[in-house]
Design an enzyme around this catalytic site. Structure first.
Site, PDB file in Angstrom:
ATOM      1  N   LYS A   1      45.406  -4.684   7.354  1.00  0.00           N
ATOM      2  CA  LYS A   1      46.746  -4.150   7.603  1.00  0.00           C
ATOM      3  C   LYS A   1      47.816  -5.136   7.126  1.00  0.00           C
ATOM      4  O   LYS A   1      48.884  -4.719   6.655  1.00  0.00           O
ATOM      5  CB  LYS A   1      46.916  -3.830   9.098  1.00  0.00           C
ATOM      6  CG  LYS A   1      46.124  -2.612   9.546  1.00  0.00           C
ATOM      7  CD  LYS A   1      46.670  -1.308   8.917  1.00  0.00           C
ATOM      8  CE  LYS A   1      46.035  -0.079   9.522  1.00  0.00           C
ATOM      9  NZ  LYS A   1      46.527   1.173   8.925  1.00  0.00           N
TER      10      LYS A   1
ATOM     11  N   TYR B   1      40.296  -5.668  10.533  1.00  0.00           N
ATOM     12  CA  TYR B   1      41.400  -4.718  10.692  1.00  0.00           C
ATOM     13  C   TYR B   1      42.738  -5.415  10.464  1.00  0.00           C
ATOM     14  O   TYR B   1      43.582  -4.956   9.683  1.00  0.00           O
ATOM     15  CB  TYR B   1      41.339  -4.101  12.094  1.00  0.00           C
ATOM     16  CG  TYR B   1      42.400  -3.057  12.333  1.00  0.00           C
ATOM     17  CD1 TYR B   1      42.284  -1.780  11.794  1.00  0.00           C
ATOM     18  CD2 TYR B   1      43.529  -3.353  13.100  1.00  0.00           C
ATOM     19  CE1 TYR B   1      43.263  -0.823  12.010  1.00  0.00           C
ATOM     20  CE2 TYR B   1      44.516  -2.402  13.322  1.00  0.00           C
ATOM     21  CZ  TYR B   1      44.376  -1.139  12.775  1.00  0.00           C
ATOM     22  OH  TYR B   1      45.346  -0.195  12.984  1.00  0.00           O
TER      23      TYR B   1
END
Ligand code: ZN
Length: 641
Positions: free
Chosen positions: A542, A538
């Site tokens: 990002k 994640y």
């Protein structure tokens, strides 16, 4: 025209409501607030004196949905007194009508109230029936041929006091025992009777006779031009956005149904389509003439000329932009500040097409003079409405594309953008309900072909894309790097990073054509500046997409496109955070759930609505001088500060 009357009630107002709704339900009779109805009664007023009362449709009510409170009760004796005046300017007339009300809370009475007062019949119904207008809008009108003595024909006079006076002069001299209606040239039909049912029956009878004449007596319809609808290709999508770029921030909707394409394919399009609207009240929605072709500047100049030719000193010029564009290749484009306005223009113009085509089959279509139409477009009552309207919402006429629009932060962004007046194209794995200003489309963001199709559909609906909010993302379960699963890693990057890179490539040419400059607000994460253990995929995805946005800010600044990112943290009111997950995570930190939700410097809970508002604000003029920025929305984080 089908007679849909079913039951009669003992209360004449109930019957008037019923007849009104039956007229309103039929778009070939009235469109978008057109038409009006009334009933006359004798009633005691508060002192017990019997007074004659005219219940007439209130403005702001639509016939299709009108209810009893939609009718304004007026003292008929007073209205008859007003009719003895030589002249009465419209704003004074509206004041006098309000002063004649028996109920101070009643809506403003229709501007055609005095005409209802002129006719002595108990029930009066008025529509702008297509078939009747077809008979009047001809070089050689056919009203008398079709109706004989059944109707009295009134030459065109603008609605208001003058029209009521004109009719008063014709009554009763021109009326015979056979008269069941009045045809107002270039405007519409009045019928009357002792009951609403009688007036309604006569209305349907006269419209049916006109329809039968139009369809029965002449050669069958000749189809012109293309009959198959053109496909939404990227070329057409860009051409649409290019045209909108010249128009400014407005909603532009494209229509390519077979009937419309046949009309725009007519060899005589430029002639028949520029003679004027079917009825003058349409000018408010469609302007006097559509633009045939794509020369926006030429249209603007011609409109300015029309204004200068007809305006008196005190008039304020409306925007000189077309509301309908007819192009043999693109089809029909309808234009409005809001999607609803573009839809209304489309509804009206579809009926105009039918009227023009019918009129051209039985004669030569002819509309009112530019001067008459100007007087309607710049009517003091309409100009007064404009002055009262106030400034429109900031994103009026603009369109945003939001991914992950069905839930959580994406949904909150949709709400915040719509609240500021934007129309929104919402993409999600599940289709969401559409509204006039919202187009919910199903698309997997990792499937660039289905995203391209959704973008094209969005541009067909709204005309372009001004703002993009990539919000769709995945948050895989917590996994240490030592146990990383390649599939999860790739899936996370595919959704959170790769899909946005492809989306950027696709939307760039459209953002470049945004009249007020394009804007992108990326939903990134606190994990970019402060990654968490167990969230490698994640955090990496990002961080990568944030870097993508920064490069876009550099590359796209010359195209007037601003690209910024927000870094939310701990937004718990989203689908990811089920009560179970929340309880687990709180327990993991040894905190109560409420404490866990507020473990930030400000000890506050960040909501998706707050993120939505920030995103909308970053699209606004407040951030006009900001690009390449990353704004945290996390309640304050020690590792970020
Ligand atoms: Zn009317």
């Amino acid at each position: 025209m089908e007679n849909r009357w079913t039951e009669t009630s003992p209360d004449p107002i109930d019957d008037c409501v019923r007849a009104s709704r039956l007229l309103g339900a039929e778009p070939d009779l009235v469109l978008h607030g057109g038409g009006n109805t009334s009933v006359k009664l004798i009633q005691p007023d508060i002192t017990g004196h019997e007074v004659e009362v005219l219940y007439v449709k209130g403005s702001g009510w639509d016939l299709a949905s009108i209810e009893r409170p939609g009718f304004a009760p007026l003292r008929l004796t007073r209205l008859r007194q007003l009719l003895t005046l030589e002249s009465l300017p419209d704003n004074q007339m509206m004041n006098e009508l309000r002063c004649a009300l028996l109920d101070a809370k009643a809506p403003d009475p229709s501007v055609e109230t005095l005409l209802h007062a002129v006719l002595p019949h108990k029930s009066v119904l008025h529509s702008h029936a297509d078939a009747v207008i077809t008979l009047t809008n001809l070089q050689q009108p056919l009203v008398k041929e079709v109706y004989g003595d059944k109707v009295v024909v009134v030459p065109y006079v603008m609605p208001g006091f003058g029209l009521a006076r004109t009719c008063a002069e014709l009554f009763p001299g021109q009326f015979t025992d056979d008269t069941i209606g009045v045809v107002l040239m270039n405007h519409g039909l009045f019928t009357f009777g002792d009951t609403a049912k009688e007036a309604y029956d006569r209305h349907i009878q006269l419209v049916t006779e006109a329809e039968a004449y139009i369809s029965g007596s002449f050669a069958p319809k000749v189809a012109f031009g293309a009959s198959s609808a053109p496909k939404a290709t990227m070329g057409a999508t860009l051409e649409l956005a290019r045209l909108r770029n010249q128009i400014g921030p407005m909603i532009v909707t494209r229509h390519t149904d077979a009937q419309t394409m046949a009309f725009v394919g007519r060899p005589d399009l430029a002639d028949v389509a520029t003679r004027g609207p079917a009825t003058p009240d349409h000018v408010i929605r469609t302007k006097r003439v559509p633009l045939v072709g794509r020369d926006i500047d030429g249209y603007r100049r011609a409109y300015e000329q029309y204004f200068h030719d007809n305006a008196t000193a005190e008039k304020i010029m409306l925007d000189p932009l077309p509301r309908v564009i007819l192009d043999p290749e693109l089809g029909m484009l309808t234009i409005g500040r809001r999607a609803k306005d573009a839809d209304i223009a489309a509804d009206i113009y579809r009926h105009t097409i039918k009227i023009i085509e019918d009129a051209e089959r039985i004669g030569t279509y002819q509309a009112l003079s530019a001067k008459d139409l100007f007087d309607m477009e710049y009517w003091e009552l309409e100009q007064a409405k404009l002055k009262l309207a106030g400034a429109p919402a900031e994103f009026t006429g603009e369109t945003a594309l939001v991914t992950g629009a069905a839930s959580g932060i994406g949904k909150a962004c949709v709400q915040a953008l719509r609240a500021k007046g934007a129309s929104v194209i919402g993409l999600d794995l599940t289709e969401t309900d559409s509204a006039a200003d919202y187009l919910g489309l199903q698309a997997d963001v990792t499937d660039s072909e289905s995203v391209a199709k959704a973008i094209a559909a969005g541009v067909e609906r709204f005309g372009g894309i001004d703002m993009v909010v990539p919000s769709a993302g995945v948050f895989p379960p917590s996994t240490p790097i030592a146990q990383l699963d390649a599939k999860t890693w790739r899936r996370t990057l595919a959704v959170n990073t790769d899909a946005i890179a492809e989306l950027f490539t696709q939307v760039h040419p459209l953002l470049k054509l945004a009249p007020n400059g394009g804007r992108v607000v990326l939903i990134a994460s606190k994990n970019v500046p402060a990654p968490g253990p167990g969230a490698a995929a994640y955090s990496a995805s990002k961080a990568a997409v944030t870097q993508l946005a920064r490069v876009a800010a550099l590359e796209w600044a010359p195209d007037r496109i601003r690209v910024n990112a927000v870094h939310p943290d701990a937004v718990f009111d989203t689908g990811v955070w089920t009560p179970e997950v929340l309880a687990q995570r709180a327990a993991h930190y040894g905190l109560a759930i409420e404490e866990y939700k507020r473990r930030n410097l400000l000890r506050t809970e960040v909501t998706s609505a707050a993120v939505g508002r920030l995103v909308a604000e970053m699209c606004s003029r407040t951030f006009a001088f900001t690009t390449g920025a990353q704004v945290p929305i996390d309640g304050g984080n020690e590792r970020v500060v």
